[in-house]
Design a protein around this motif. Sequence first.
Motif, PDB file in Angstrom:
ATOM      1  N   ARG A 123     -13.870  13.054   2.175  1.00  0.00           N
ATOM      2  CA  ARG A 123     -13.576  11.627   2.045  1.00  0.00           C
ATOM      3  C   ARG A 123     -12.102  11.423   1.696  1.00  0.00           C
ATOM      4  N   LEU A 124     -11.583  12.274   0.810  1.00  0.00           N
ATOM      5  CA  LEU A 124     -10.178  12.184   0.435  1.00  0.00           C
ATOM      6  C   LEU A 124      -9.288  12.441   1.652  1.00  0.00           C
ATOM      7  N   ALA A 125      -9.631  13.478   2.424  1.00  0.00           N
ATOM      8  CA  ALA A 125      -8.824  13.816   3.608  1.00  0.00           C
ATOM      9  C   ALA A 125      -8.806  12.671   4.616  1.00  0.00           C
ATOM     10  N   ARG A 126      -9.918  11.966   4.756  1.00  0.00           N
ATOM     11  CA  ARG A 126      -9.956  10.847   5.704  1.00  0.00           C
ATOM     12  C   ARG A 126      -9.014   9.730   5.277  1.00  0.00           C
ATOM     13  N   ARG A 127      -8.809   9.568   3.972  1.00  0.00           N
ATOM     14  CA  ARG A 127      -7.917   8.491   3.499  1.00  0.00           C
ATOM     15  C   ARG A 127      -6.459   8.742   3.832  1.00  0.00           C
ATOM     16  N   VAL A 128      -6.097   9.978   4.162  1.00  0.00           N
ATOM     17  CA  VAL A 128      -4.745  10.254   4.642  1.00  0.00           C
ATOM     18  C   VAL A 128      -4.418   9.384   5.849  1.00  0.00           C
ATOM     19  N   SER A 129      -5.412   9.153   6.689  1.00  0.00           N
ATOM     20  CA  SER A 129      -5.217   8.330   7.891  1.00  0.00           C
ATOM     21  C   SER A 129      -4.684   6.944   7.545  1.00  0.00           C
ATOM     22  N   LEU A 130      -5.136   6.394   6.424  1.00  0.00           N
ATOM     23  CA  LEU A 130      -4.675   5.061   6.031  1.00  0.00           C
ATOM     24  C   LEU A 130      -3.200   5.081   5.661  1.00  0.00           C
ATOM     25  N   GLY A 131      -2.760   6.138   4.992  1.00  0.00           N
ATOM     26  CA  GLY A 131      -1.349   6.252   4.666  1.00  0.00           C
ATOM     27  C   GLY A 131      -0.491   6.376   5.907  1.00  0.00           C
ATOM     28  N   ILE A 132      -0.937   7.184   6.857  1.00  0.00           N
ATOM     29  CA  ILE A 132      -0.201   7.341   8.113  1.00  0.00           C
ATOM     30  C   ILE A 132      -0.188   6.029   8.887  1.00  0.00           C
ATOM     31  N   GLY A 133      -1.331   5.338   8.893  1.00  0.00           N
ATOM     32  CA  GLY A 133      -1.391   4.045   9.575  1.00  0.00           C
ATOM     33  C   GLY A 133      -0.438   3.030   8.981  1.00  0.00           C
ATOM     34  N   LYS A 134      -0.326   3.015   7.663  1.00  0.00           N
ATOM     35  CA  LYS A 134       0.607   2.097   7.018  1.00  0.00           C
ATOM     36  C   LYS A 134       2.051   2.392   7.400  1.00  0.00           C
ATOM     37  N   MET A 135       2.361   3.662   7.697  1.00  0.00           N
ATOM     38  CA  MET A 135       3.714   4.035   8.108  1.00  0.00           C
ATOM     39  C   MET A 135       3.963   3.792   9.596  1.00  0.00           C
ATOM     40  N   GLY A 136       2.891   3.498  10.346  1.00  0.00           N
ATOM     41  CA  GLY A 136       3.058   3.204  11.770  1.00  0.00           C
ATOM     42  C   GLY A 136       2.476   4.239  12.698  1.00  0.00           C
ATOM     43  N   GLY A 137       1.708   5.181  12.185  1.00  0.00           N
ATOM     44  CA  GLY A 137       1.047   6.169  13.040  1.00  0.00           C
ATOM     45  C   GLY A 137      -0.281   5.656  13.561  1.00  0.00           C
ATOM     46  N   LEU A 138      -0.595   6.024  14.798  1.00  0.00           N
ATOM     47  CA  LEU A 138      -1.826   5.552  15.434  1.00  0.00           C
ATOM     48  C   LEU A 138      -2.787   6.673  15.777  1.00  0.00           C
ATOM     49  N   GLY A 139      -2.437   7.915  15.442  1.00  0.00           N
ATOM     50  CA  GLY A 139      -3.266   9.022  15.914  1.00  0.00           C
ATOM     51  C   GLY A 139      -3.251   9.096  17.422  1.00  0.00           C
ATOM     52  N   GLU A 140      -2.047   9.029  18.000  1.00  0.00           N
ATOM     53  CA  GLU A 140      -1.898   8.950  19.457  1.00  0.00           C
ATOM     54  C   GLU A 140      -2.511  10.155  20.167  1.00  0.00           C
ATOM     55  N   ASN A 141      -2.750   9.979  21.476  1.00  0.00           N
ATOM     56  CA  ASN A 141      -3.463  10.975  22.262  1.00  0.00           C
ATOM     57  C   ASN A 141      -2.860  12.365  22.168  1.00  0.00           C
ATOM     58  N   SER A 142      -1.540  12.465  22.209  1.00  0.00           N
ATOM     59  CA  SER A 142      -0.907  13.784  22.225  1.00  0.00           C
ATOM     60  C   SER A 142      -0.429  14.219  20.849  1.00  0.00           C
ATOM     61  N   SER A 143      -0.947  13.585  19.803  1.00  0.00           N
ATOM     62  CA  SER A 143      -0.547  13.927  18.438  1.00  0.00           C
ATOM     63  C   SER A 143      -1.666  14.674  17.736  1.00  0.00           C
TER      64      SER A 143
END
Length: 427
Positions: free
Chosen positions: A312-332
């Motif tokens: 659950r903690l690891a999944r919350r990393v996604s929110l931090g990246i999203g706030k910085m402008g990351g989208l989890g793009e296809n080639s990332s």
Amino acid sequence: MHASWRPLISCLLLCLALLPRTGLAQSVTARPRARDLGITFGGRTGPLNAITDVAGVEVGHVTLISGEERGEPGKGPVRTGVTAVLPRGRDGVDEEVFAAVYALNGNGELTGSHWIAESGQLAGPLMLTNTNDVGAVRDAVIAWAMKRGLEWDLGLPVVAETWDGILNDIYGFHVKGAHAQQALDSARGGPVAEGAVGGGTGMVCHSFKGGIGTSSRKLSDAEGGYTVGVLVQCNYGSRRLLSVEGVPVGEEISDLRPCYTGTQKPRNTMFAKMPPCPASGGATKPGAPEGSGSIIVTVATDAPLLPHQLARLARRVSLGIGKMGGLGENSSGDIFLAFSTQHLKAPGESPVASVSVLDNDSINPLFEATVQATQESILNAMLAADTMTGVDGIRVFGLPKDRLVKAMRKYGRLTSTPAPAPRERKP
């Protein structure tokens, strides 16, 4: 000096001169970090504002920088390295920790992840390097373990990667086993070098120079007093989406994009549209695919969490990246690992160990701390990295601190006067 020693001394001096510049436990002159500029992302940090604020965690880097900008493919230039994160340090390297892995987007590699998912435990270090040198680093961890009689205990090394082929001669396979073992041997607690060091040496983040960044959060006594530490290898994101505490920094600093120096275009067809560098500054339009690349994030905590809670903690990393402008793009490749340092060994020869578990109703402050420290680690990685010119003369610019501060003030997100430049830190 006896005459018989002179040839040996001469040979050693020559060998040292031929080695690439390698950072082991080098002293670094600290550049302003996010908090030195008045950018906090909320929360209270640990004493070092680093992953090593979690007791026992050690970090080591080996940095490889050598060669001219237009070297022969396979022979340079070298802009790469390897980083080691040891959850319990070298003295406790064979003692497992509870751990979990989460991939926001899986266009990347984390060796050993299947056993972490199966067992809920991580044995040994987490290694960070470039995409093409994962195999060499993996094998080196086993060789390092064999010297200590731990080849069975560390038989499934955990190695993560991001692609540094914009700046590094990545098909030269320049990270060798000895470099990985040096990173392990040099790992220590205390301040952590950031920016273009270790596995982050050749990385690019939101089209600025990226690399290694770290941050931590210390919860209040009422929230348990736990520490959360984050370390990122930042190599992801498009410029136009870069956001810092809600400020569209990527729009405010839309120039200084990667470009190439000299008269010859880059040989890699991926960069066929990359423009030449103007007389001053960088390109004003993207010349390489944006949103590609990857980010590896390590979350450490001393909170007593079980593997499913660490997931659950690891999944919350996604929110931090999203706030910085990351989208989890296809080639990332956006892959995150979280671990807890609570001890798991059973007393004596008993097969039964007793562990603690934090009530789920008390976990929200850890979620918030993870999101905050992830954002700050990403920004610290960019702030610590200087402009770098690498393979085929490609130049990637460092994030300009003055323009960042100007953008933050423009949107009312920075009202305090930035702190003076910090003194030298010795990791």
